[in-house]
Design a protein around this motif. Structure first.
Motif, PDB file in Angstrom:
ATOM      1  N   ARG A   1       8.740   2.334  73.146  1.00 40.38           N
ATOM      2  CA  ARG A   1       8.388   1.028  72.581  1.00 40.38           C
ATOM      3  C   ARG A   1       9.188   0.731  71.299  1.00 40.38           C
ATOM      4  NH1 ARG A   1       2.220   1.474  70.923  1.00 40.38           N
ATOM      5  NH2 ARG A   1       3.249   3.364  69.943  1.00 40.38           N
ATOM      6  N   PHE A   2       9.405   1.706  70.457  1.00 41.18           N
ATOM      7  CA  PHE A   2      10.294   1.616  69.420  1.00 41.18           C
ATOM      8  C   PHE A   2      11.779   1.925  69.548  1.00 41.18           C
ATOM      9  CE2 PHE A   2       5.959   1.834  68.193  1.00 41.18           C
ATOM     10  CZ  PHE A   2       5.660   0.574  67.212  1.00 41.18           C
ATOM     11  N   ASP A   3      12.323   2.115  70.840  1.00 45.15           N
ATOM     12  CA  ASP A   3      13.736   2.439  70.855  1.00 45.15           C
ATOM     13  C   ASP A   3      14.513   1.212  71.103  1.00 45.15           C
ATOM     14  OD1 ASP A   3      16.218   3.071  72.069  1.00 45.15           O
ATOM     15  OD2 ASP A   3      15.377   4.624  73.360  1.00 45.15           O
ATOM     16  N   VAL A   4      15.138   0.878  69.719  1.00 45.26           N
ATOM     17  CA  VAL A   4      15.697  -0.549  70.024  1.00 45.26           C
ATOM     18  C   VAL A   4      16.692  -0.705  71.146  1.00 45.26           C
ATOM     19  CG1 VAL A   4      17.251  -2.044  68.600  1.00 45.26           C
ATOM     20  CG2 VAL A   4      15.478  -0.651  67.394  1.00 45.26           C
ATOM     21  N   LYS A   5      17.363   0.036  71.447  1.00 47.40           N
ATOM     22  CA  LYS A   5      18.333   0.100  72.542  1.00 47.40           C
ATOM     23  C   LYS A   5      17.704  -0.253  73.700  1.00 47.40           C
ATOM     24  CE  LYS A   5      22.022   2.665  70.229  1.00 47.40           C
ATOM     25  NZ  LYS A   5      22.745   3.858  69.981  1.00 47.40           N
ATOM     26  N   TYR A   6      16.589   0.846  74.079  1.00 49.31           N
ATOM     27  CA  TYR A   6      15.967   0.560  75.562  1.00 49.31           C
ATOM     28  C   TYR A   6      15.397  -0.911  75.443  1.00 49.31           C
ATOM     29  CZ  TYR A   6      12.887   1.671  79.261  1.00 49.31           C
ATOM     30  OH  TYR A   6      12.084   1.644  80.377  1.00 49.31           O
ATOM     31  N   GLN A   7      14.810  -1.302  74.455  1.00 46.74           N
ATOM     32  CA  GLN A   7      14.133  -2.426  74.357  1.00 46.74           C
ATOM     33  C   GLN A   7      15.125  -3.564  74.395  1.00 46.74           C
ATOM     34  OE1 GLN A   7      10.827  -2.964  74.803  1.00 46.74           O
ATOM     35  NE2 GLN A   7      10.525  -0.839  74.570  1.00 46.74           N
ATOM     36  N   LEU A   8      16.184  -3.581  73.794  1.00 43.88           N
ATOM     37  CA  LEU A   8      17.188  -4.310  74.047  1.00 43.88           C
ATOM     38  C   LEU A   8      17.659  -4.598  75.517  1.00 43.88           C
ATOM     39  CD1 LEU A   8      19.682  -6.170  72.606  1.00 43.88           C
ATOM     40  CD2 LEU A   8      21.004  -4.161  72.945  1.00 43.88           C
ATOM     41  N   VAL A   9      17.776  -3.564  76.292  1.00 45.43           N
ATOM     42  CA  VAL A   9      17.867  -3.802  77.755  1.00 45.43           C
ATOM     43  C   VAL A   9      16.705  -4.342  78.507  1.00 45.43           C
ATOM     44  CG1 VAL A   9      18.422  -2.554  79.734  1.00 45.43           C
ATOM     45  CG2 VAL A   9      19.823  -1.985  77.702  1.00 45.43           C
ATOM     46  N   ILE A  10      15.426  -4.186  78.151  1.00 47.45           N
ATOM     47  CA  ILE A  10      14.223  -4.476  78.708  1.00 47.45           C
ATOM     48  C   ILE A  10      14.202  -5.950  78.656  1.00 47.45           C
ATOM     49  CG2 ILE A  10      11.707  -4.366  78.747  1.00 47.45           C
ATOM     50  CD1 ILE A  10      13.088  -1.957  80.024  1.00 47.45           C
ATOM     51  N   GLN A  11      14.139  -6.272  77.435  1.00 49.74           N
ATOM     52  CA  GLN A  11      13.952  -7.793  77.050  1.00 49.74           C
ATOM     53  C   GLN A  11      15.347  -8.971  77.826  1.00 49.74           C
ATOM     54  OE1 GLN A  11      11.767  -9.381  75.441  1.00 49.74           O
ATOM     55  NE2 GLN A  11      10.726  -7.373  75.172  1.00 49.74           N
ATOM     56  N   THR A  12      16.366  -8.346  78.029  1.00 55.84           N
ATOM     57  CA  THR A  12      17.389  -9.184  78.626  1.00 55.84           C
ATOM     58  C   THR A  12      17.242  -9.079  80.077  1.00 55.84           C
ATOM     59  OG1 THR A  12      19.159  -8.158  77.104  1.00 55.84           O
ATOM     60  CG2 THR A  12      19.964  -8.961  79.069  1.00 55.84           C
ATOM     61  N   ILE A  13      16.639  -7.892  80.677  1.00 53.07           N
ATOM     62  CA  ILE A  13      16.143  -7.926  82.013  1.00 53.07           C
ATOM     63  C   ILE A  13      15.205  -8.985  82.334  1.00 53.07           C
ATOM     64  CG2 ILE A  13      15.187  -6.652  83.870  1.00 53.07           C
ATOM     65  CD1 ILE A  13      16.505  -4.124  82.822  1.00 53.07           C
ATOM     66  N   LYS A  14      13.998  -9.064  81.201  1.00 54.31           N
ATOM     67  CA  LYS A  14      13.021 -10.098  81.270  1.00 54.31           C
ATOM     68  C   LYS A  14      13.427 -11.464  81.428  1.00 54.31           C
ATOM     69  CE  LYS A  14       9.236  -6.967  79.442  1.00 54.31           C
ATOM     70  NZ  LYS A  14       8.394  -6.874  78.472  1.00 54.31           N
ATOM     71  N   THR A  15      14.307 -11.575  80.488  1.00 50.81           N
ATOM     72  CA  THR A  15      14.509 -13.210  80.057  1.00 50.81           C
ATOM     73  C   THR A  15      16.081 -13.856  80.503  1.00 50.81           C
ATOM     74  OG1 THR A  15      15.595 -12.592  77.974  1.00 50.81           O
ATOM     75  CG2 THR A  15      13.169 -12.864  78.010  1.00 50.81           C
ATOM     76  N   GLN A  16      17.057 -12.792  80.864  1.00 49.42           N
ATOM     77  CA  GLN A  16      18.210 -13.014  81.039  1.00 49.42           C
ATOM     78  C   GLN A  16      18.875 -13.646  79.914  1.00 49.42           C
ATOM     79  OE1 GLN A  16      19.189 -14.732  84.661  1.00 49.42           O
ATOM     80  NE2 GLN A  16      17.498 -13.574  86.009  1.00 49.42           N
ATOM     81  N   LYS A  17      18.471 -13.346  78.524  1.00 49.31           N
ATOM     82  CA  LYS A  17      19.172 -13.845  77.525  1.00 49.31           C
ATOM     83  C   LYS A  17      19.736 -12.668  76.769  1.00 49.31           C
ATOM     84  CE  LYS A  17      15.614 -17.441  76.744  1.00 49.31           C
ATOM     85  NZ  LYS A  17      14.576 -18.136  75.863  1.00 49.31           N
ATOM     86  N   GLN A  18      20.858 -13.008  75.871  1.00 53.50           N
ATOM     87  CA  GLN A  18      21.449 -12.159  75.059  1.00 53.50           C
ATOM     88  C   GLN A  18      20.623 -12.145  73.620  1.00 53.50           C
ATOM     89  OE1 GLN A  18      25.706 -12.608  75.022  1.00 53.50           O
ATOM     90  NE2 GLN A  18      25.867 -11.494  73.116  1.00 53.50           N
ATOM     91  N   TYR A  19      20.457 -10.844  73.169  1.00 56.65           N
ATOM     92  CA  TYR A  19      20.044 -10.462  72.192  1.00 56.65           C
ATOM     93  C   TYR A  19      20.956  -9.691  71.309  1.00 56.65           C
ATOM     94  CZ  TYR A  19      15.584 -11.806  74.318  1.00 56.65           C
ATOM     95  OH  TYR A  19      14.878 -12.479  75.193  1.00 56.65           O
ATOM     96  N   ASN A  20      20.748  -9.356  69.872  1.00 58.48           N
ATOM     97  CA  ASN A  20      21.383  -8.376  69.045  1.00 58.48           C
ATOM     98  C   ASN A  20      20.128  -7.434  68.369  1.00 58.48           C
ATOM     99  OD1 ASN A  20      20.090  -9.556  66.605  1.00 58.48           O
ATOM    100  ND2 ASN A  20      21.643 -11.235  66.567  1.00 58.48           N
ATOM    101  N   TYR A  21      20.535  -6.251  67.660  1.00 56.36           N
ATOM    102  CA  TYR A  21      19.489  -5.514  67.290  1.00 56.36           C
ATOM    103  C   TYR A  21      18.455  -6.211  66.405  1.00 56.36           C
ATOM    104  CZ  TYR A  21      22.598  -1.750  68.811  1.00 56.36           C
ATOM    105  OH  TYR A  21      23.331  -0.938  69.512  1.00 56.36           O
ATOM    106  N   THR A  22      18.858  -7.117  65.473  1.00 54.58           N
ATOM    107  CA  THR A  22      17.903  -7.649  64.604  1.00 54.58           C
ATOM    108  C   THR A  22      16.721  -8.611  65.490  1.00 54.58           C
ATOM    109  OG1 THR A  22      19.506  -8.018  62.920  1.00 54.58           O
ATOM    110  CG2 THR A  22      17.414  -9.366  62.729  1.00 54.58           C
ATOM    111  N   ASP A  23      17.263  -9.132  66.514  1.00 58.48           N
ATOM    112  CA  ASP A  23      16.388  -9.948  67.560  1.00 58.48           C
ATOM    113  C   ASP A  23      15.188  -8.949  68.028  1.00 58.48           C
ATOM    114  OD1 ASP A  23      17.805 -12.355  67.123  1.00 58.48           O
ATOM    115  OD2 ASP A  23      19.112 -11.860  68.753  1.00 58.48           O
ATOM    116  N   ILE A  24      15.924  -7.838  68.293  1.00 58.34           N
ATOM    117  CA  ILE A  24      14.739  -6.636  69.178  1.00 58.34           C
ATOM    118  C   ILE A  24      14.045  -6.032  68.371  1.00 58.34           C
ATOM    119  CG2 ILE A  24      14.800  -4.762  70.345  1.00 58.34           C
ATOM    120  CD1 ILE A  24      15.742  -7.204  72.082  1.00 58.34           C
TER     121      ILE A  24
END
Length: 310
Positions: A272-295
């Motif tokens: 849940r607190f793995d920033v890189k893993y959650q970065l990928v998860i959120q991208t899969i969910k929304t198809q939007k691009q993020y940065n580390y601060t967003d995540i």
């Protein structure tokens, strides 16, 4: 600094286990690979469910298995978080690569870190691969070689979980069966009958099969994923302890290295607190691009307080 025998030292030097990890560079590399993959998926209208692949396809593996092994060799307990992340990354990122040996390292790491949930996912993925039409139509698939240690691994997964519907299906592939590990199967109920020379033979086999001696030949690449870690032995020990069976004490130079230490469970890793893993998860969910601060912000909103892991 401690000295090891020539084979072990060659492996240590080859993989650079003593080299420090540049965590900041690893973070930059991961983000660079993420941005490149995102643009590629958008441009070519790829299925974002396959975006998990960015977890392992980026150039710097210092985000997972390289960091894990280097930190283990260097005696840094942070290694266990990286080992568990590797198990998760390799499990979730594995898609459309249907060869039996290609998914084995994910199995290895999942059992090593006692992630039963990941083992079950890997079993389902393996079943899906084995049910593909290519297994009926392709000679390459029907005649593929399978490492003896892969057969042993599926045997151990069955003993660990109490079931493994993949084991018997995998066993029909390859000509070696359990090969050098056959005695481990034949004497499963009592290893006291096995001589020390046999365990030494197995250790030597591991050292000669990590992709250093003759990396261009398949038979010398059996343990590329674990590297110097005697993961097949440690997984064997785990299963036997769980079942109340005797666990051998092995006296071999391989077990005198820091890589033979058994994992710390729990590791402290929290996806849940793995920033890189959650970065990928959120991208899969929304198809939007993020940065580390967003995540980081999304993690705080969804999961509250916790230590970020990069």
């Amino acid at each position: 600094m401690r000295t090891y025998n020539k084979v072990i030292q060659k492996i240590i030097d080859h993989y650079g286990y003593g080299q420090p990890i540049d965590f900041e560079q690893a973070n930059r590399d991961f983000m660079e690979g993420y941005v490149f993959s995102y643009k590629n998926f958008k441009k070519n209208k790829y299925d974002f469910r396959l975006f998990y692949g960015v977890l392992t396809d980026v150039q710097s593996n210092e985000s997972h298995h390289i960091a894990a092994k280097n930190l283990l060799f260097q005696g840094n307990p942070l290694c266990w978080k990286y080992f568990e992340r590797t198990a998760l990354f390799w499990t979730m990122a594995h898609a459309a690569d249907e060869y039996i040996d290609h998914i084995r390292d994910a199995f290895y790491y999942a059992l090593y870190m006692e992630r039963n949930d990941l083992l079950k996912i890997l079993i389902e993925k393996s079943i899906d691969y084995l049910n593909m039409d290519v297994y009926k139509t392709s000679k390459e698939h029907k005649n593929q070689q399978v490492y003896p240690s892969t057969q042993l691994l599926h045997f151990l997964v069955e003993k660990w979980l109490g079931h493994n519907p993949v084991k018997e299906r995998v066993f029909i592939f390859g000509k070696e069966g359990y090969g050098i590990y056959q005695q481990l199967i034949d004497h499963w109920n009592d290893y006291s009958v096995l001589p020390a020379s046999y365990w030494n033979e197995l250790c030597d086999h591991h050292l000669n099969s990590v992709g250093v001696q003759r990396a261009e030949k398949r038979e010398y690449e059996e343990f590329l994923g674990p590297g110097l870690i005697p993961m097949e032995f440690i997984n064997l020990f785990k299963v036997r302890r769980k079942l109340g069976l005797d666990v051998p004490v092995i006296h071999h130079p391989l077990f005198e290295t820091p890589m033979a230490v058994e994992p710390l469970i729990p590791s402290g890793y929290d996806e849940r607190f793995d920033v890189k893993y959650q970065l990928v998860i959120q991208t899969i969910k929304t198809q939007k691009q993020y940065n580390y601060t967003d995540i980081e912000k999304i993690i705080r909103e969804e999961y509250g307080d916790g230590e970020f892991f990069y």
